[in-house]
Write a protein that holds these residues in place. Structure first.
Motif, PDB file in Angstrom:
ATOM      1  N   ASP A  71      43.396  45.380  36.928  1.00  0.00           N
ATOM      2  CA  ASP A  71      42.930  45.640  38.296  1.00  0.00           C
ATOM      3  C   ASP A  71      43.884  45.053  39.341  1.00  0.00           C
ATOM      4  O   ASP A  71      43.930  45.534  40.463  1.00  0.00           O
ATOM      5  N   GLU A  72      44.613  44.025  38.966  1.00  0.00           N
ATOM      6  CA  GLU A  72      45.571  43.373  39.844  1.00  0.00           C
ATOM      7  C   GLU A  72      46.613  42.687  38.960  1.00  0.00           C
ATOM      8  O   GLU A  72      46.356  42.452  37.769  1.00  0.00           O
ATOM      9  N   PRO A  73      47.795  42.372  39.481  1.00  0.00           N
ATOM     10  CA  PRO A  73      48.762  41.632  38.658  1.00  0.00           C
ATOM     11  C   PRO A  73      48.207  40.256  38.282  1.00  0.00           C
ATOM     12  O   PRO A  73      47.770  39.502  39.155  1.00  0.00           O
ATOM     13  N   LYS A  96      47.653  34.073  36.238  1.00  0.00           N
ATOM     14  CA  LYS A  96      46.326  33.737  36.739  1.00  0.00           C
ATOM     15  C   LYS A  96      45.848  32.456  36.071  1.00  0.00           C
ATOM     16  O   LYS A  96      45.880  32.322  34.856  1.00  0.00           O
ATOM     17  N   GLU A 152      48.793  43.400  34.033  1.00  0.00           N
ATOM     18  CA  GLU A 152      47.871  43.532  35.144  1.00  0.00           C
ATOM     19  C   GLU A 152      46.528  44.046  34.644  1.00  0.00           C
ATOM     20  O   GLU A 152      46.450  44.753  33.639  1.00  0.00           O
ATOM     21  N   GLY A 167      45.528  37.487  48.077  1.00  0.00           N
ATOM     22  CA  GLY A 167      46.322  38.630  47.656  1.00  0.00           C
ATOM     23  C   GLY A 167      47.650  38.144  47.131  1.00  0.00           C
ATOM     24  O   GLY A 167      47.713  37.385  46.170  1.00  0.00           O
ATOM     25  N   LEU A 168      48.752  38.544  47.793  1.00  0.00           N
ATOM     26  CA  LEU A 168      50.081  38.079  47.417  1.00  0.00           C
ATOM     27  C   LEU A 168      50.645  37.089  48.431  1.00  0.00           C
ATOM     28  O   LEU A 168      51.828  36.786  48.416  1.00  0.00           O
ATOM     29  N   ARG A 177      38.758  35.853  35.980  1.00  0.00           N
ATOM     30  CA  ARG A 177      39.017  37.056  36.757  1.00  0.00           C
ATOM     31  C   ARG A 177      38.409  36.915  38.153  1.00  0.00           C
ATOM     32  O   ARG A 177      37.268  36.493  38.313  1.00  0.00           O
ATOM     33  N   ASN A 237      41.491  32.716  42.666  1.00  0.00           N
ATOM     34  CA  ASN A 237      42.607  32.820  43.607  1.00  0.00           C
ATOM     35  C   ASN A 237      43.694  31.795  43.348  1.00  0.00           C
ATOM     36  O   ASN A 237      44.492  31.490  44.224  1.00  0.00           O
ATOM     37  N   ASN A 246      53.972  38.385  52.181  1.00  0.00           N
ATOM     38  CA  ASN A 246      53.602  38.508  50.778  1.00  0.00           C
ATOM     39  C   ASN A 246      54.785  38.138  49.888  1.00  0.00           C
ATOM     40  O   ASN A 246      55.952  38.352  50.264  1.00  0.00           O
TER      41      ASN A 246
END
Length: 262
Positions: free
Chosen positions: A48-50, A66, A46, A111-112, A70, A73, A37
């Motif tokens: 819900d997520e960064p 991003k 953020e 994810g990361l 929303r 990926n 990661n």
């Protein structure tokens, strides 16, 4: 010098007139450089997520935001010096300025974890991805500059405090003996490229007739200094005096302590 010209061209791609191709995930990509990661340096926003954060990249930071709706990926952002992120956090420059302060990377994430990535010219980044003009990170009532000013020093371009007009989208580069400022849409962009290219030594291009490979002739003539015979495959370091005279010495001899880095 070909790679220097390409670096200048990439940096000025958003300023040169034309209709660049918009980035697509169909572009050829590279795999993620690590299976681990990403190491988050700081989260700026953020939901819900960064969705806007920085990650450690050696002495530099990779700003990531991003790139889609929303749940998407894709992340995108520049590789910048830590002082750029610091200026953004202190609202001295806008988020847009920070996001345009370095070479742009687009990352497909799990994810990361980086699945694959692209290096993308600024002019090819979809306009809907960029932050709103003048928006500060933590002061919504303040309009910050979209035009960070940079000066050229020994370590490269560095951020200069408070030298740019707010929100005008111009490019300003200063150095020893010159001070350039190009407004958005100005016809001087090509002349700026000509000026920057003029700072580089003249290069003669040649082609090997048997192999068909192209080369840049960096120096037409150098004098060799060595304490032992030179054989094919030996690696030489070429160094140049202020008057333009060039010398070549075996790399291990050059780095044996007889020279010091200034």
């Amino acid at each position: 010098m070909r790679y220097l010209r390409k670096a200048f061209a990439d940096a000025l791609s958003s300023k040169v007139p034309g209709a660049p191709e918009t980035f697509s995930t169909e572009w050829p990509s590279r795999p993620g450089w690590t299976s681990a990661n990403l190491d988050i340096h700081e989260v700026y926003y953020e939901f819900d997520e960064p969705v806007f954060f920085s990650v450690n990249a050696g002495p530099m930071l990779l700003l990531l935001q991003k790139a889609a709706e929303r749940g998407g990926n894709l992340m995108f952002g520049p590789m910048v010096a830590p002082e750029v992120a610091e200026a953004m956090m202190e609202n001295r420059i806008s988020v847009r300025a920070a996001m345009m302060a370095g070479p742009i990377h687009v990352l497909e994430m799990d994810g990361l974890r980086v699945v694959r990535h692209w290096h993308v010219p600024q002019a090819s980044v979809p306009s809907s991805w960029w932050p709103t003009t003048g928006t500060c990170l933590s002061s919504y009532g303040k309009i910050a500059t979209d035009t960070p000013s940079f000066a050229h020093g020994r370590t490269g371009l560095r951020l200069v405090e408070g030298k740019a007009a707010p929100g005008d989208g111009a490019l300003e580069i200063r150095g020893d003996g010159f001070d350039l400022r190009i407004a958005p849409g100005a016809s001087g962009c090509q002349s700026l490229w000509g000026f920057m290219a003029g700072l580089l030594p003249g290069v003669r291009k040649v082609r090997h007739l048997n192999r068909g490979s192209d080369y840049d002739v960096m120096r037409e003539e150098v004098s060799v200094q060595t304490s032992r015979p030179i054989q094919e495959g030996d690696v030489l370091t070429v160094y140049v005096e202020p008057d333009g005279r060039g010398w070549a010495r075996l790399r291990d001899e050059f780095n044996d302590g007889r020279f010091e880095t200034l």
